[in-house]
Design an enzyme around this catalytic site. Structure first.
Site, mmCIF file in Angstrom:
data_model
loop_
_atom_site.group_PDB
_atom_site.id
_atom_site.type_symbol
_atom_site.label_atom_id
_atom_site.label_comp_id
_atom_site.label_asym_id
_atom_site.label_seq_id
_atom_site.Cartn_x
_atom_site.Cartn_y
_atom_site.Cartn_z
ATOM 1 N N HIS A 128 0.796 -1.228 0.000
ATOM 2 C CA HIS A 128 0.000 0.000 0.000
ATOM 3 C C HIS A 128 0.831 1.282 0.000
ATOM 4 O O HIS A 128 0.280 2.375 -0.152
ATOM 5 C CB HIS A 128 -0.985 -0.023 1.180
ATOM 6 C CG HIS A 128 -2.317 0.555 0.864
ATOM 7 N ND1 HIS A 128 -3.419 0.401 1.682
ATOM 8 C CD2 HIS A 128 -2.751 1.320 -0.183
ATOM 9 C CE1 HIS A 128 -4.464 1.042 1.152
ATOM 10 N NE2 HIS A 128 -4.074 1.606 0.023
ATOM 11 N N ASP A 154 -9.646 -0.185 4.539
ATOM 12 C CA ASP A 154 -8.448 -0.799 5.117
ATOM 13 C C ASP A 154 -8.735 -1.225 6.556
ATOM 14 O O ASP A 154 -9.563 -0.606 7.230
ATOM 15 C CB ASP A 154 -7.319 0.264 5.116
ATOM 16 C CG ASP A 154 -5.929 -0.327 5.037
ATOM 17 O OD1 ASP A 154 -5.670 -1.353 5.683
ATOM 18 O OD2 ASP A 154 -5.085 0.268 4.332
ATOM 19 N N HIS A 177 -6.240 -0.897 8.449
ATOM 20 C CA HIS A 177 -5.228 -0.004 9.037
ATOM 21 C C HIS A 177 -5.403 1.421 8.520
ATOM 22 O O HIS A 177 -5.942 1.616 7.427
ATOM 23 C CB HIS A 177 -3.827 -0.483 8.642
ATOM 24 C CG HIS A 177 -3.596 -1.948 8.864
ATOM 25 N ND1 HIS A 177 -3.801 -2.894 7.870
ATOM 26 C CD2 HIS A 177 -3.204 -2.628 9.970
ATOM 27 C CE1 HIS A 177 -3.528 -4.098 8.360
ATOM 28 N NE2 HIS A 177 -3.168 -3.981 9.631
ATOM 29 N N ASP A 228 -2.774 3.481 7.949
ATOM 30 C CA ASP A 228 -1.619 3.796 7.083
ATOM 31 C C ASP A 228 -1.239 5.272 7.158
ATOM 32 O O ASP A 228 -0.892 5.895 6.144
ATOM 33 C CB ASP A 228 -1.907 3.366 5.629
ATOM 34 C CG ASP A 228 -2.032 1.857 5.476
ATOM 35 O OD1 ASP A 228 -1.719 1.128 6.438
ATOM 36 O OD2 ASP A 228 -2.455 1.409 4.390
ATOM 37 N N HIS A 271 4.542 1.047 4.019
ATOM 38 C CA HIS A 271 3.133 0.804 3.653
ATOM 39 C C HIS A 271 2.175 1.198 4.774
ATOM 40 O O HIS A 271 0.974 1.311 4.529
ATOM 41 C CB HIS A 271 2.892 -0.648 3.200
ATOM 42 C CG HIS A 271 2.778 -1.665 4.289
ATOM 43 N ND1 HIS A 271 2.087 -2.850 4.144
ATOM 44 C CD2 HIS A 271 3.304 -1.691 5.543
ATOM 45 C CE1 HIS A 271 2.183 -3.552 5.273
ATOM 46 N NE2 HIS A 271 2.904 -2.886 6.123
ATOM 47 N N ASP A 329 -6.824 -6.255 2.903
ATOM 48 C CA ASP A 329 -6.902 -6.677 4.306
ATOM 49 C C ASP A 329 -8.052 -6.006 5.063
ATOM 50 O O ASP A 329 -8.295 -6.316 6.237
ATOM 51 C CB ASP A 329 -5.557 -6.531 5.034
ATOM 52 C CG ASP A 329 -5.135 -5.097 5.328
ATOM 53 O OD1 ASP A 329 -5.991 -4.216 5.495
ATOM 54 O OD2 ASP A 329 -3.907 -4.873 5.418
ATOM 55 N N GLU A 384 -2.190 -5.085 -1.657
ATOM 56 C CA GLU A 384 -1.828 -6.027 -0.582
ATOM 57 C C GLU A 384 -2.299 -7.460 -0.805
ATOM 58 O O GLU A 384 -2.358 -8.239 0.151
ATOM 59 C CB GLU A 384 -2.279 -5.505 0.797
ATOM 60 C CG GLU A 384 -1.674 -4.155 1.194
ATOM 61 C CD GLU A 384 -0.239 -4.233 1.733
ATOM 62 O OE1 GLU A 384 0.282 -5.355 1.928
ATOM 63 O OE2 GLU A 384 0.373 -3.157 1.943
HETATM 64 N N1 ARG Z 1 0.190 0.123 11.425
HETATM 65 C C1 ARG Z 1 1.091 -0.934 11.060
HETATM 66 C C2 ARG Z 1 2.400 -0.316 10.619
HETATM 67 O O1 ARG Z 1 2.915 0.410 10.451
HETATM 68 C C3 ARG Z 1 0.536 -1.837 9.977
HETATM 69 C C4 ARG Z 1 0.356 -1.214 8.647
HETATM 70 C C5 ARG Z 1 -0.250 -2.149 7.640
HETATM 71 N N2 ARG Z 1 -0.419 -1.476 6.385
HETATM 72 C C6 ARG Z 1 -0.872 -2.063 5.272
HETATM 73 N N3 ARG Z 1 -0.908 -1.338 4.184
HETATM 74 N N4 ARG Z 1 -1.232 -3.327 5.251
HETATM 75 O O2 ARG Z 1 3.282 -0.399 10.379
HETATM 76 MN MN MN Z 2 -3.246 -0.403 3.716
HETATM 77 MN MN MN Z 3 -4.111 -2.774 5.706
#
Ligand code: ARG
Ligand code: MN
Ligand code: MN
Ligand code: MN
Length: 302
Positions: free
Chosen positions: A99, A122, A124, A126, A139, A228, A271
């Site tokens: 991502h 998402d 998350h 991000d 990501h 995800d 992803e």
């Molecule tokens: N918040 C976590 C991180 O920095 C997970 C990020 C997941 N991001 C994604 N694009 N799947 O690092």
């Molecule tokens: Mn993401």
């Molecule tokens: Mn994600």
């Protein structure tokens, strides 16, 4: 109207191998034919080549951000490809890859459609900065770069802070880092977590999300869909699965509703990692990825 498929075999925004194979699997599963069957002309001139982008040595920034120069250069190149297709009036569909690529795709969209809004689906947010990230994986950071939060890194100087906090909305969140929670609150960024999906139902949530970023339903929409966001039982082959996600229908409903606005100008599907999980789970995840893309591009149930 023509779709331009932008296949981005890239995994440098996170440490797990295989997410770079996502776009190849999606295309091999027949995505292009499927889009032609629902009436689109599809432009695809092969997956994006990043071989010429080298960034070795690429020491982490502040010993934390991983592969910063590589991620930055790849995203800069994605921005120009996506922006180029958008300027030609094509609808770019970017297949990831991780991502972090959305730094490129959203930058490309906003270069052609400065008033576009972003709908980010998402588990998350991000939205980590180099100060808040716990993993150092970029990501987990693209939104903060697009908003111009955090420090300015010379390695990322090409990214303009083109996105306004009121022009992005999230649906599906359920795994937010402490620093991200603070950033979301401080910048008054609208987010519908799985709690709101349960409480109001997906139909109401999409309507509220659109009311926030697109109150008059007249702004172009960039949809950035991290697979995800779906529950791991629906999309198991992804690098950072989180239980309690969107059902198959909730994910598709979001895509269908955004298609119905007639305002979609760019789509990311990110992803998908065909190297994680067993062959049947991979097949299932790739198939659901293709079907989300079809829904966003007008496939209907009736
Ligand atoms: N918040 C976590 C991180 O920095 C997970 C990020 C997941 N991001 C994604 N694009 N799947 O690092
Ligand atoms: Mn993401
Ligand atoms: Mn994600
Ligand atoms: Mn092309």
């Amino acid at each position: 109207k023509t779709i331009a498929i932008v296949g981005c075999p890239f995994s440098g925004g996170q440490p797990k191998l295989g997410v770079d194979k996502g776009p190849i699997h999606l295309v091999e599963a027949g995505l292009i034919d499927q889009l032609e069957e629902i009436g689109w002309k599809v432009h695809f001139d092969g997956h994006h080549q990043f071989e010429e982008i080298h960034a070795a040595p690429d020491p982490p920034i502040k010993t934390l951000l991983k592969n910063p120069r590589l991620v930055s250069r790849v995203c800069e190149s994605v921005a120009s490809v996506v922006g180029g297709h958008a300027k030609n009036g094509q609808l770019p569909v970017t297949l990831g890859g991780d991502h972090s690529l959305a730094m490129g795709t959203v930058s490309g969209t906003l270069a052609s459609y400065p008033d576009a809004c972003v709908i980010w689906i998402d588990a998350h947010a991000d939205i980590n900065t180099s100060k808040t990230t716990e993993s150092g994986n970029i990501h987990g950071m693209p939104v903060s770069f697009l908003l111009g939060l955090g420090e300015n890194h010379p390695e990322f100087a090409w990214i303009r802070p083109v996105l306004k906090p009121e022009r992005i909305v999230y649906i599906g969140l359920r795994d937010i880092d402490a620093g991200e929670r603070r950033i979301l609150r401080e910048n008054k960024i609208k987010a519908f977590s799985m709690h709101e999906v349960d409480k109001y139902g997906i139909g109401k949530v999409v309507e509220m999300a659109l009311d926030h970023v697109n109150p008059n339903r007249d702004l172009p929409i960039h949809l950035s869909f991290d697979v995800d966001a779906l529950d791991p039982s629906v999309a198991p082959s992804t690098g950072t699965p989180v239980r309690g996600g969107l059902t198959f229908r909730e994910g598709h409903y979001i895509c269908e509703a955004i298609h119905e606005t007639g305002l979609l100008v760019a789509l990311d599907l990110m992803e998908v990692n065909p190297s994680l999980a067993d062959p049947e789970s991979v097949r299932q995840t790739v198939a659901v990825g293709c079907s989300l893309v079809r829904s966003a591009l007008g496939e209907t149930l009736l």
